[in-house]
Design a protein around this motif. Sequence first.
Motif, PDB file in Angstrom:
ATOM      1  N   ILE A  66      -5.030   5.735  -6.278  1.00  0.00           N
ATOM      2  CA  ILE A  66      -4.106   4.935  -7.098  1.00  0.00           C
ATOM      3  C   ILE A  66      -3.000   4.280  -6.284  1.00  0.00           C
ATOM      4  O   ILE A  66      -2.206   3.519  -6.836  1.00  0.00           O
ATOM      5  N   GLY A  67      -2.931   4.558  -4.979  1.00  0.00           N
ATOM      6  CA  GLY A  67      -1.800   4.108  -4.168  1.00  0.00           C
ATOM      7  C   GLY A  67      -1.576   2.612  -4.202  1.00  0.00           C
ATOM      8  O   GLY A  67      -0.453   2.137  -4.415  1.00  0.00           O
ATOM      9  N   GLU A  68      -2.626   1.846  -3.989  1.00  0.00           N
ATOM     10  CA  GLU A  68      -2.473   0.392  -3.976  1.00  0.00           C
ATOM     11  C   GLU A  68      -2.114  -0.141  -5.357  1.00  0.00           C
ATOM     12  O   GLU A  68      -1.426  -1.152  -5.484  1.00  0.00           O
ATOM     13  N   THR A  69      -2.562   0.540  -6.389  1.00  0.00           N
ATOM     14  CA  THR A  69      -2.270   0.104  -7.756  1.00  0.00           C
ATOM     15  C   THR A  69      -0.788   0.232  -8.071  1.00  0.00           C
ATOM     16  O   THR A  69      -0.178  -0.670  -8.660  1.00  0.00           O
ATOM     17  N   ILE A  70      -0.184   1.357  -7.663  1.00  0.00           N
ATOM     18  CA  ILE A  70       1.218   1.592  -8.035  1.00  0.00           C
ATOM     19  C   ILE A  70       2.201   1.098  -6.989  1.00  0.00           C
ATOM     20  O   ILE A  70       3.386   0.901  -7.295  1.00  0.00           O
ATOM     21  N   ALA A  71       1.751   0.888  -5.744  1.00  0.00           N
ATOM     22  CA  ALA A  71       2.667   0.455  -4.688  1.00  0.00           C
ATOM     23  C   ALA A  71       3.335  -0.862  -5.079  1.00  0.00           C
ATOM     24  O   ALA A  71       2.680  -1.790  -5.562  1.00  0.00           O
ATOM     25  N   GLY A  72       4.626  -0.922  -4.874  1.00  0.00           N
ATOM     26  CA  GLY A  72       5.371  -2.128  -5.209  1.00  0.00           C
ATOM     27  C   GLY A  72       5.856  -2.183  -6.637  1.00  0.00           C
ATOM     28  O   GLY A  72       6.653  -3.060  -6.991  1.00  0.00           O
ATOM     29  N   SER A  73       5.392  -1.279  -7.487  1.00  0.00           N
ATOM     30  CA  SER A  73       5.910  -1.250  -8.855  1.00  0.00           C
ATOM     31  C   SER A  73       7.333  -0.694  -8.832  1.00  0.00           C
ATOM     32  O   SER A  73       7.707   0.070  -7.953  1.00  0.00           O
TER      33      SER A  73
ATOM     34  N   LYS B 178       0.855  -1.182   0.000  1.00  0.00           N
ATOM     35  CA  LYS B 178       0.000   0.000   0.000  1.00  0.00           C
ATOM     36  C   LYS B 178       0.889   1.229   0.000  1.00  0.00           C
ATOM     37  O   LYS B 178       2.116   1.133   0.108  1.00  0.00           O
ATOM     38  N   PHE B 179       0.275   2.401  -0.131  1.00  0.00           N
ATOM     39  CA  PHE B 179       1.016   3.662  -0.095  1.00  0.00           C
ATOM     40  C   PHE B 179       0.622   4.425   1.160  1.00  0.00           C
ATOM     41  O   PHE B 179      -0.566   4.630   1.422  1.00  0.00           O
TER      42      PHE B 179
ATOM     43  N   THR C 273      -5.107   5.571 -24.000  1.00  0.00           N
ATOM     44  CA  THR C 273      -4.553   5.137 -22.723  1.00  0.00           C
ATOM     45  C   THR C 273      -5.486   5.583 -21.602  1.00  0.00           C
ATOM     46  O   THR C 273      -6.505   6.244 -21.846  1.00  0.00           O
ATOM     47  N   GLU C 274      -5.116   5.251 -20.374  1.00  0.00           N
ATOM     48  CA  GLU C 274      -5.953   5.582 -19.215  1.00  0.00           C
ATOM     49  C   GLU C 274      -5.241   6.580 -18.318  1.00  0.00           C
ATOM     50  O   GLU C 274      -4.070   6.399 -17.986  1.00  0.00           O
ATOM     51  N   ASP C 275      -5.938   7.632 -17.957  1.00  0.00           N
ATOM     52  CA  ASP C 275      -5.444   8.622 -17.009  1.00  0.00           C
ATOM     53  C   ASP C 275      -5.860   8.174 -15.608  1.00  0.00           C
ATOM     54  O   ASP C 275      -7.034   8.258 -15.237  1.00  0.00           O
ATOM     55  N   LEU C 276      -4.894   7.682 -14.817  1.00  0.00           N
ATOM     56  CA  LEU C 276      -5.233   7.120 -13.508  1.00  0.00           C
ATOM     57  C   LEU C 276      -5.685   8.185 -12.517  1.00  0.00           C
ATOM     58  O   LEU C 276      -6.547   7.929 -11.671  1.00  0.00           O
ATOM     59  N   LEU C 277      -5.124   9.376 -12.589  1.00  0.00           N
ATOM     60  CA  LEU C 277      -5.497  10.411 -11.623  1.00  0.00           C
ATOM     61  C   LEU C 277      -6.905  10.935 -11.870  1.00  0.00           C
ATOM     62  O   LEU C 277      -7.630  11.269 -10.928  1.00  0.00           O
ATOM     63  N   GLU C 278      -7.290  11.010 -13.143  1.00  0.00           N
ATOM     64  CA  GLU C 278      -8.634  11.507 -13.472  1.00  0.00           C
ATOM     65  C   GLU C 278      -9.644  10.374 -13.605  1.00  0.00           C
ATOM     66  O   GLU C 278     -10.849  10.616 -13.662  1.00  0.00           O
ATOM     67  N   GLY C 279      -9.139   9.133 -13.717  1.00  0.00           N
ATOM     68  CA  GLY C 279     -10.043   7.998 -13.850  1.00  0.00           C
ATOM     69  C   GLY C 279     -10.807   7.994 -15.147  1.00  0.00           C
ATOM     70  O   GLY C 279     -12.013   7.691 -15.164  1.00  0.00           O
TER      71      GLY C 279
ATOM     72  N   GLU D  17       9.347  15.597 -17.681  1.00  0.00           N
ATOM     73  CA  GLU D  17      10.090  14.380 -17.383  1.00  0.00           C
ATOM     74  C   GLU D  17       9.127  13.209 -17.490  1.00  0.00           C
ATOM     75  O   GLU D  17       7.946  13.321 -17.144  1.00  0.00           O
ATOM     76  N   VAL D  18       9.646  12.069 -17.952  1.00  0.00           N
ATOM     77  CA  VAL D  18       8.843  10.855 -17.983  1.00  0.00           C
ATOM     78  C   VAL D  18       9.548   9.786 -17.167  1.00  0.00           C
ATOM     79  O   VAL D  18      10.775   9.655 -17.207  1.00  0.00           O
ATOM     80  N   ALA D  19       8.793   9.058 -16.370  1.00  0.00           N
ATOM     81  CA  ALA D  19       9.318   7.931 -15.592  1.00  0.00           C
ATOM     82  C   ALA D  19       8.340   6.779 -15.735  1.00  0.00           C
ATOM     83  O   ALA D  19       7.116   6.986 -15.790  1.00  0.00           O
ATOM     84  N   ILE D  20       8.873   5.579 -15.790  1.00  0.00           N
ATOM     85  CA  ILE D  20       8.047   4.379 -15.950  1.00  0.00           C
ATOM     86  C   ILE D  20       8.220   3.495 -14.717  1.00  0.00           C
ATOM     87  O   ILE D  20       9.341   3.178 -14.318  1.00  0.00           O
ATOM     88  N   ARG D  21       7.113   3.122 -14.094  1.00  0.00           N
ATOM     89  CA  ARG D  21       7.112   2.099 -13.048  1.00  0.00           C
ATOM     90  C   ARG D  21       6.323   0.890 -13.544  1.00  0.00           C
ATOM     91  O   ARG D  21       5.290   1.050 -14.194  1.00  0.00           O
ATOM     92  N   GLU D  22       6.807  -0.312 -13.211  1.00  0.00           N
ATOM     93  CA  GLU D  22       6.217  -1.550 -13.714  1.00  0.00           C
ATOM     94  C   GLU D  22       5.871  -2.489 -12.566  1.00  0.00           C
ATOM     95  O   GLU D  22       6.587  -2.565 -11.568  1.00  0.00           O
TER      96      GLU D  22
END
Length: 687
Positions: A394-401, A9-10, A660-666, A630-635
Amino acid sequence: MDKTIPGEKFDLGVCYYPEQWPEHMWADDYKRMREIGFTIVRMGEFAWNFFEPEEGVFTFDLFDRAIDLAYKHGLKVILGTPTATPPAWMTHKYPEILNASFEGMQYHHGMRRHYNYSSPVYRTYCAKITEAMAKQYANHPGVVGWQIDNELNCEVNVFYSNADHAAFRTWLKEKYGSLETMNQAWGTVFWNQSYSDWEQVHLPRLTPGSSPNPHQVLDEKRFISDNAISFVRLQVEILRKLAPRQWITHNGMFAHLDNHAMTNELLDFYSYDSYPNFATIWNDADRENPLMDRSSSNQLTKVRSISPNFCIMEQQSGPGGWVNKMAQPAPKPGQMRLWTYQSVAHGADMLLYFRWRTATFGTEIYWHGINDYHNRPNRRVAEAETISRELGRIGETIAGSRYAAEVAILHDYDNEWDGEFDVWHGPLTRESLYSWSKSLQYNHIPYDYLCVQNKTNLNDLVRYKVLIYPHPAIMSEETAELLKQYVAGGGKLIFGARTGYKDKRGHCRMAPFPGPVADLCGVTVEDFTLIVNKTATPNIRWIDGGDEAGTPATLFNDILHPENDNVETLALFDGDYYAGKPALTRNPYGAGVAYYYGAAFSRDVADALIRRLGLKPVTTDWAELPPEVEVAIREKQKRRFAFILNYSDKPVKARLLRETEDLLEGERLAAGDLDIAPYGVKVLSLE
């Protein structure tokens, strides 16, 4: 094993100092923290007097109440061991715990970090306070972890008390075993510096010309790092024994400390204190296209080399500065959010703002927090609420990437510390690291830092298509062999001037440069010169007739001599007595290639090499981005998340090449133009 946050989690939170505020304010503070969406707070790291108001008398009432109340409001607590600020009763009774200047003048009480790591007395009291706190809070359901001390080697990173000189001698005895071996390592036969008794040996002291033995200076930095780590170990071992269910971290990253070794040996994960506004006043404002606060991404990249997923223990939330120095302007609307996502993009899975409310007294009355002195709503509180809502979504989605990169910049502590003193290669490294980080960022090519350590192996290297090791003046045979294996297996490796001319002792090799990697590079250095006059800096001329005419070969020039017919000369020096001589070469080695550039890297040279290496923007198949972002990629689990960060104070336009999908705006975004607000952030799902 990675030392990293588990990534389930975040957590978003804030630093809080209950001892600095009337107790009747606590409940309202905690209530408003939870309303914002905060889940975690840090406290206690400067409160030794409240835990031990007099020698041997421990009182926990205040923090018991503060922690209990935080837990009641649903907040987890990180406790700091308070060893960064020994109390006045201790420094008065035991002045030997204080640090001293290079000249031997003892510092006084009245600041912070005024102690030395070596004092047996201080270590005893640090052990006692750590043990007492661990026993008190090991089983508290609200305490989830510990921060050891605070910002080791901040404010001062050299130590010259009597205890330090004694500890240095002990360290040298363990390292070398005999005076004879140490004398050889330090080259003390030069200028008749040889030692015949251990009591004659000290840390560097004031000398004519202020120029001590360079090998002694290198060992000094190694000692300071090992000594700080042993200071951390003292506390960690107590906490591991008494509070095994709580995690342990430290917040840094300051000079003369091997943060990789400290984390690998002792911590659960690493933490960092991120203040991007420093870069807007201290970095490169006078350069063309300055990185400004974007340069903090380079620091976060180094943090990520320690812990792939890390904690930001202090994230800047307001204007900064002490009463007498480090004054910084207020973050503009949107910048606090931008800097938060800058940290998250680079791997932060836990983040705490500094601080909840600006102090009304003390040195940091201008080091502003989320709340102002008046405690009324302001734009920073509103911005924190926005960030919290977004990360809650989006915290749980990106946490651990994990951050994804195919390029890495190599670095190591020996060259960093040696380069502080050695003006023949230290400035080269600083310039080249800046240039490569800037070039890779503006070309939208994510990169990692990879610290070369004793434990570094081939698997660590082969994850990357390209490695850049700008100026490893100190190069061991073991490291050289590892790099040869990487290139032979198909890797691309880039060196800069002054590579390989020193061994681990800092002695210059009696062999053609670049020493142990000469066969890998296929060249030797036939001549060299320091460039002291910018107007006399020669240019390089590209053999392939590229459009980079007039590119300066800055700071230092290695004039190269190809040693086999397979070496390809890519560029020639175009000035001075060595005009027409090779400046940049490319040597096939096994299935890969090694490049050698006989100067410090400028952004122009880095850009030119990126083109010739065939490196493409990470966005090639899905977006076209302007240079301002800047662009950064998390996987994670085959999902890719793209963080797009606009550091400009103006809106910019990107172009999406596919839906594509905008996670912040859903929401789903169609291919086409994408508007990004000033200091704006987009987090896109690329699945």
